[in-house]
Design a protein around this motif. Sequence first.
Motif, mmCIF file in Angstrom:
data_model
loop_
_atom_site.group_PDB
_atom_site.id
_atom_site.type_symbol
_atom_site.label_atom_id
_atom_site.label_comp_id
_atom_site.label_asym_id
_atom_site.label_seq_id
_atom_site.Cartn_x
_atom_site.Cartn_y
_atom_site.Cartn_z
ATOM 1 N N THR A 66 5.532 4.738 -3.940
ATOM 2 C CA THR A 66 6.047 4.738 -2.378
ATOM 3 C C THR A 66 5.338 5.444 -1.402
ATOM 4 O O THR A 66 4.400 6.136 -2.129
ATOM 5 C CB THR A 66 7.280 5.377 -2.297
ATOM 6 O OG1 THR A 66 7.705 6.820 -2.728
ATOM 7 C CG2 THR A 66 8.804 4.552 -3.804
ATOM 8 N N GLY A 67 5.566 5.617 -0.261
ATOM 9 C CA GLY A 67 4.292 5.953 0.737
ATOM 10 C C GLY A 67 2.989 5.946 0.623
ATOM 11 O O GLY A 67 2.807 4.708 -0.370
ATOM 12 N N SER A 68 2.034 7.017 1.276
ATOM 13 C CA SER A 68 0.396 6.793 1.499
ATOM 14 C C SER A 68 -0.116 6.959 0.033
ATOM 15 O O SER A 68 0.085 7.748 -0.899
ATOM 16 C CB SER A 68 0.032 7.061 2.787
ATOM 17 O OG SER A 68 0.376 8.505 2.493
ATOM 18 N N PHE A 87 3.420 0.918 -1.661
ATOM 19 C CA PHE A 87 3.206 1.151 0.299
ATOM 20 C C PHE A 87 4.704 1.164 0.886
ATOM 21 O O PHE A 87 4.001 0.886 2.083
ATOM 22 C CB PHE A 87 2.208 1.077 0.296
ATOM 23 C CG PHE A 87 0.779 0.615 -0.412
ATOM 24 C CD1 PHE A 87 -0.270 1.773 -0.727
ATOM 25 C CD2 PHE A 87 0.463 -0.355 -0.918
ATOM 26 C CE1 PHE A 87 -0.910 2.210 -2.035
ATOM 27 C CE2 PHE A 87 -1.184 -0.311 -2.246
ATOM 28 C CZ PHE A 87 -1.927 1.026 -2.480
ATOM 29 N N ILE A 88 6.151 1.573 0.469
ATOM 30 C CA ILE A 88 6.901 1.646 1.523
ATOM 31 C C ILE A 88 7.313 3.222 1.205
ATOM 32 O O ILE A 88 7.187 4.022 0.479
ATOM 33 C CB ILE A 88 7.964 1.001 0.970
ATOM 34 C CG1 ILE A 88 8.594 0.850 -0.061
ATOM 35 C CG2 ILE A 88 7.190 -1.047 1.142
ATOM 36 C CD1 ILE A 88 9.510 -0.663 -0.595
ATOM 37 N N THR A 89 8.387 3.255 2.463
ATOM 38 C CA THR A 89 8.603 4.520 2.444
ATOM 39 C C THR A 89 9.460 4.932 1.302
ATOM 40 O O THR A 89 10.418 4.133 0.606
ATOM 41 C CB THR A 89 9.602 4.689 3.794
ATOM 42 O OG1 THR A 89 10.780 4.154 3.753
ATOM 43 C CG2 THR A 89 8.272 4.363 4.639
ATOM 44 N N GLY A 246 6.994 -10.950 3.940
ATOM 45 C CA GLY A 246 7.390 -9.927 5.690
ATOM 46 C C GLY A 246 8.698 -9.562 5.364
ATOM 47 O O GLY A 246 8.741 -8.683 6.314
ATOM 48 N N ARG A 247 9.297 -9.572 4.081
ATOM 49 C CA ARG A 247 10.490 -8.635 4.234
ATOM 50 C C ARG A 247 10.752 -6.866 4.401
ATOM 51 O O ARG A 247 11.348 -6.301 4.062
ATOM 52 C CB ARG A 247 11.261 -9.575 2.549
ATOM 53 C CG ARG A 247 11.552 -10.429 2.988
ATOM 54 C CD ARG A 247 12.618 -10.261 1.441
ATOM 55 N NE ARG A 247 12.300 -10.264 0.675
ATOM 56 C CZ ARG A 247 12.953 -8.928 -0.448
ATOM 57 N NH1 ARG A 247 14.426 -8.840 0.019
ATOM 58 N NH2 ARG A 247 12.511 -8.134 -1.460
ATOM 59 N N VAL A 251 9.627 -1.327 6.706
ATOM 60 C CA VAL A 251 9.295 0.293 5.479
ATOM 61 C C VAL A 251 8.413 0.337 5.337
ATOM 62 O O VAL A 251 7.905 0.808 4.226
ATOM 63 C CB VAL A 251 10.510 0.612 4.480
ATOM 64 C CG1 VAL A 251 11.483 0.599 5.133
ATOM 65 C CG2 VAL A 251 10.077 -1.069 3.853
ATOM 66 N N SER A 252 6.534 -0.467 5.136
ATOM 67 C CA SER A 252 5.398 -0.759 5.227
ATOM 68 C C SER A 252 4.955 1.100 6.160
ATOM 69 O O SER A 252 5.129 1.109 7.427
ATOM 70 C CB SER A 252 4.793 -1.955 5.564
ATOM 71 O OG SER A 252 3.122 -1.337 5.065
ATOM 72 N N VAL A 253 3.724 1.777 5.029
ATOM 73 C CA VAL A 253 3.224 3.332 5.683
ATOM 74 C C VAL A 253 1.630 2.460 5.707
ATOM 75 O O VAL A 253 1.448 3.103 5.987
ATOM 76 C CB VAL A 253 3.452 3.944 4.643
ATOM 77 C CG1 VAL A 253 4.897 4.703 4.342
ATOM 78 C CG2 VAL A 253 2.446 3.130 3.306
#
Length: 254
Positions: A66-68, A87-89, A246-247, A251-253
């Motif tokens: 998660t995150g960057s 790479f999502i929150t 695209g779901r 929440v993509s970072v």
Amino acid sequence: MSDGEQVRVDLHVKVLNERVIENARRAGIDVLVYAPHFTRLPEIRERANAYSTDDVTVVPAREVFTGSWNDRKHVLGMGLEEPVPDFITLEGAMAELERQGAAVLAPHPEYLTVSLTEEDLRRFQNGIDAVEIFNPKHLPAHNRRASDLADSLDIAPFASSYAHLPSTVGVAHVAFEQAIESEDDLVSALRADAPRRVVYADGFRRWRTTAAELAHLAYENTWKKVDRLYLSGTEPTHPNHVFYDGRFEDVSVY
């Protein structure tokens, strides 16, 4: 499983091949949880099925990144029916894992820059089923801190080999007091805080394993990281990949 026997589960390995299965069998491991980085769930599940034997059951899982790259936190989920990208929150990942009814584990808490912090654990306390209190990449102070967090938050403990190298498999495990013969059995045991005993090697083997795994970590964070960032293109688990339709755009970072 007969009366009085325990089921030994290595709850997190990154590598899977015939040598890994043989090392697990020799160590008395009954179940391995296979969760490689940047690999889609269908591929993980296919490989887990291919390497499961009568002696060692391999359970597929995802350690979601998660995150960057500069603010990354790992969350381990098992019992997933649908893929979850990296790479999502953290909020997005936890919501998706909850939606799917997954067992959610916190690996290597507060370790370097790749882990859930105490604040994160407190924030998502009700959605986390276990906290890792022993990891061979940890130094003793890291393990003590992780154990203190699990105790203070009253979250069940677990340990794993976190094996990136076949020789590490089995150095730590959780011994459950109930039959675990499938992915569903393991997810149920984790979500129900089933009775368990955390077991890990100490002495020479522990330090030899730590040295080898830390050397591998240095490789992962130098050339291998450069390759991922600049040379390999879009990761197959990137949320904007066509595979996810695209779901996870909201929440993509990246």
